[in-house]
Design a protein around this motif. Structure first.
Motif, short mmCIF file in Angstrom:
data_model
loop_
_atom_site.label_atom_id
_atom_site.label_comp_id
_atom_site.label_asym_id
_atom_site.label_seq_id
_atom_site.Cartn_x
_atom_site.Cartn_y
_atom_site.Cartn_z
N ALA A 130 -26.92 -54.75 6.44
CA ALA A 130 -26.33 -54.80 5.15
C ALA A 130 -24.85 -54.09 5.25
N PRO A 131 -23.79 -54.70 6.01
CA PRO A 131 -22.33 -54.23 6.12
C PRO A 131 -21.87 -54.08 4.93
N MET A 132 -21.08 -53.25 4.50
CA MET A 132 -20.26 -52.79 3.32
C MET A 132 -18.71 -53.48 3.49
N PRO A 133 -18.44 -54.44 2.72
CA PRO A 133 -17.23 -55.20 2.84
C PRO A 133 -16.15 -54.10 2.46
N GLY A 134 -14.88 -54.25 3.21
CA GLY A 134 -13.86 -53.24 2.95
C GLY A 134 -13.75 -51.99 3.53
N VAL A 135 -14.90 -51.68 4.59
CA VAL A 135 -15.05 -50.50 5.20
C VAL A 135 -14.89 -50.75 6.70
N ARG A 136 -14.28 -49.94 7.53
CA ARG A 136 -14.08 -50.18 8.94
C ARG A 136 -14.99 -48.87 9.41
N LEU B 9 -26.18 -34.00 1.21
CA LEU B 9 -26.11 -33.99 2.56
C LEU B 9 -24.32 -34.07 2.68
N GLN B 10 -23.65 -33.64 1.70
CA GLN B 10 -22.16 -33.33 1.51
C GLN B 10 -21.91 -31.82 2.07
N THR B 11 -21.13 -31.64 2.60
CA THR B 11 -20.32 -30.46 3.06
C THR B 11 -19.66 -29.73 2.13
N SER B 12 -19.03 -28.55 2.35
CA SER B 12 -18.21 -27.78 1.35
C SER B 12 -16.94 -28.88 1.10
N ASP B 13 -16.55 -29.81 1.91
CA ASP B 13 -15.64 -30.94 1.55
C ASP B 13 -16.35 -32.17 1.17
N PRO B 14 -16.24 -32.80 0.20
CA PRO B 14 -17.24 -33.89 -0.40
C PRO B 14 -16.89 -35.04 0.54
N ARG C 102 -35.76 -38.50 8.51
CA ARG C 102 -35.93 -38.63 7.08
C ARG C 102 -34.68 -38.58 6.25
N GLU C 103 -33.62 -37.81 6.74
CA GLU C 103 -32.10 -37.89 6.09
C GLU C 103 -31.85 -39.04 5.98
N ALA C 104 -31.87 -39.95 7.07
CA ALA C 104 -31.06 -41.31 7.33
C ALA C 104 -31.13 -41.96 6.11
N PRO C 105 -32.00 -42.67 5.25
CA PRO C 105 -32.03 -43.22 4.23
C PRO C 105 -31.00 -42.75 3.32
N PHE C 106 -31.23 -41.22 2.89
CA PHE C 106 -30.29 -40.62 2.07
C PHE C 106 -28.94 -40.62 2.32
N LEU C 107 -28.60 -40.51 3.62
CA LEU C 107 -27.46 -40.36 4.13
C LEU C 107 -26.60 -41.86 4.08
N VAL C 108 -27.32 -42.94 4.43
CA VAL C 108 -26.79 -44.20 4.42
C VAL C 108 -26.50 -44.46 2.89
N HIS C 109 -27.47 -44.23 1.98
CA HIS C 109 -27.08 -44.50 0.85
C HIS C 109 -26.06 -43.62 0.05
N ASN C 110 -25.88 -42.31 0.56
CA ASN C 110 -24.82 -41.58 -0.15
C ASN C 110 -23.52 -41.91 0.38
N ALA D 4 -22.37 -44.88 -1.45
CA ALA D 4 -22.01 -44.40 -2.90
C ALA D 4 -20.63 -43.75 -2.78
N ALA D 5 -20.46 -43.02 -2.00
CA ALA D 5 -19.20 -42.29 -1.81
C ALA D 5 -18.02 -43.14 -1.71
N LEU D 6 -18.10 -44.28 -1.00
CA LEU D 6 -17.17 -45.01 -0.62
C LEU D 6 -17.13 -46.17 -1.85
N SER D 7 -18.20 -46.28 -2.73
CA SER D 7 -17.91 -47.27 -3.99
C SER D 7 -17.93 -46.64 -5.23
N GLY D 8 -18.23 -45.02 -5.25
CA GLY D 8 -18.40 -44.50 -6.60
C GLY D 8 -19.67 -44.77 -7.31
N ALA D 9 -20.63 -45.07 -6.57
CA ALA D 9 -22.10 -45.12 -6.90
C ALA D 9 -22.92 -43.87 -7.18
N GLN D 10 -24.05 -43.64 -7.86
CA GLN D 10 -24.53 -42.36 -7.82
C GLN D 10 -25.44 -42.18 -6.36
#
Length: 368
Positions: free
Chosen positions: A27-33, A268-273, A298-306, A309-315
């Protein structure tokens, strides 16, 4: 004018990033390289490493093909080693190809198991992590066919004990009579393993002729022996599996770290969002856990979702690891011990279960 693509850069081909790439390809995300940076064209699945050392799996069986995976994900793969981050300029610094810009980055580069503070370790010992030359040097050592090879494993945790039993089994299968020794600095081996599983593992070690020496301190490593505070242990092959060593450059990134590991929160964000981290190189500040591949998976599904989300502004979603998990520990031969809730379970059925789990994980990448 067309909007330029956003750059998502994955630093390292660890388990979490491999699963992110697989999901991204579905499920690639349009507009992301998407870019992946790793010094090697393939990454090892560490769950199968003891089986490889024991001779049950060929090396290719435990390697994730990053070239094929990147192609499936529509990603650019850069075969180089990251050596730093420029957080102000939003760049990943590379050992040989300058720098790669990013809008969003994630780090999953694993750990090392070397002993940088022990004289001679770099020259006369082999580190189990990262895989590096371990598999090649082990294969060459077995091929020498020494009638009574002397192998010393430094580190009496689960990983050290598992690899010691795998080594003993492989050498016996090759017709050798090995002298195997596990050295542990603590008063007892296998910390964090339940009473029943610990007893079973110690029994299996004894059956394979693996000696365990505890409360010892390694002061040096020479080509033919390991030097302790009050004695020496002869060795033809010395393996270090003691502790978890973070990659040194992480501490110089400007990110908050804990003992050299990048600190992350529930997202899974560091001190730099704009920078995420996962796997063994990350320290879960909200729920510290031992270094184990199960958490990266087990982190992977959360990482790909987030990341999306960071790229699109979603939760974003929050990751909270389980406190305990089933450990299936191989014992050289096709026998495994299960560690869960203090029970003592062992046998060939458990090894077949572990084998099925490991092969199923790798099958995800073979069918791309």
């Amino acid at each position: 004018m067309a909007t330029p693509p956003k750059d998502l850069v994955l630093v390292g081909g660890g388990h979490a990033h491999a699963l992110v790439l697989r999901q991204w390809g579905r499920a690639p995300m349009p507009g992301v390289r998407l870019t992946v940076i790793d010094p090697n064209p393939a990454a090892p699945y560490t769950g199968m490493l003891p089986g490889h050392i024991a001779g049950h799996y060929a090396r290719d069986a435990m390697m994730i093909d990053l070239i094929r995976l990147a192609r499936f994900a529509g990603a650019r793969l850069i075969l180089d080693r990251a050596v730093g981050l420029d957080l102000t300029g939003r760049r990943v610094l590379l050992a040989g190809q300058g720098a790669v810009g990013f809008d969003l980055a994630s780090i999953d580069i694993g750990i090392g198991s070397g002993l940088p503070d022990v004289p001679g370790a770099g020259d006369h010992a082999v580190a189990a992590k990262p895989l590096g030359s371990y598999a090649d040097r082990w294969a060459a050592f077995v091929a020498r066919g020494l009638p009574r090879p002397r192998v010393v494993v430094i580190g009496g945790g689960t990983g050290g004990v598992e690899l010691a039993m795998a080594s003993a089994f492989r050498l016996r299968q090759a017709g050798c009579d090995p002298c195997m020794t596990v050295l542990e600095q603590a008063p007892s081996a296998l910390p964090g393993v339940g009473r029943g599983a610990r007893a079973a593992l110690l029994s299996r070690m004894e059956a394979l002729g693996v000696r365990l020496k505890t409360s010892v301190h390694v002061t040096g490593i020479l080509p033919d022996r390991v030097v302790l505070t009050e004695s020496e242990v002869a060795s033809d092959f010395t393996l270090t599996v003691a502790g978890a060593q973070p990659q040194a450059w992480l501490s110089a990134t400007g990110l908050i770290t804990k003992n050299g590991f990048v600190t992350v929160g529930p997202t899974l964000q560091t001190s730099d969002p704009a920078v995420f981290a996962a796997g063994d190189c990350a320290h879960l500040s909200h729920a510290p856990r031992p270094k184990a591949g199960v958490f990266a998976v087990r982190e992977a599904p959360f990482l790909v979702h987030n990341l999306r989300a960071a790229l699109s502004g979603a939760q974003m979603k929050k990751y909270f690891p389980q406190r305990d998990y089933l450990k299936l520990i191989s014992c050289g031969d096709r026998i495994a011990v299960a560690d869960k809730a203090g029970l003592r379970l062992q046998g060939r059925l458990l090894w077949r279960w572990k084998d099925r789990i490991d092969r199923s994980f790798m099958a995800q990448f073979a069918s791309l």
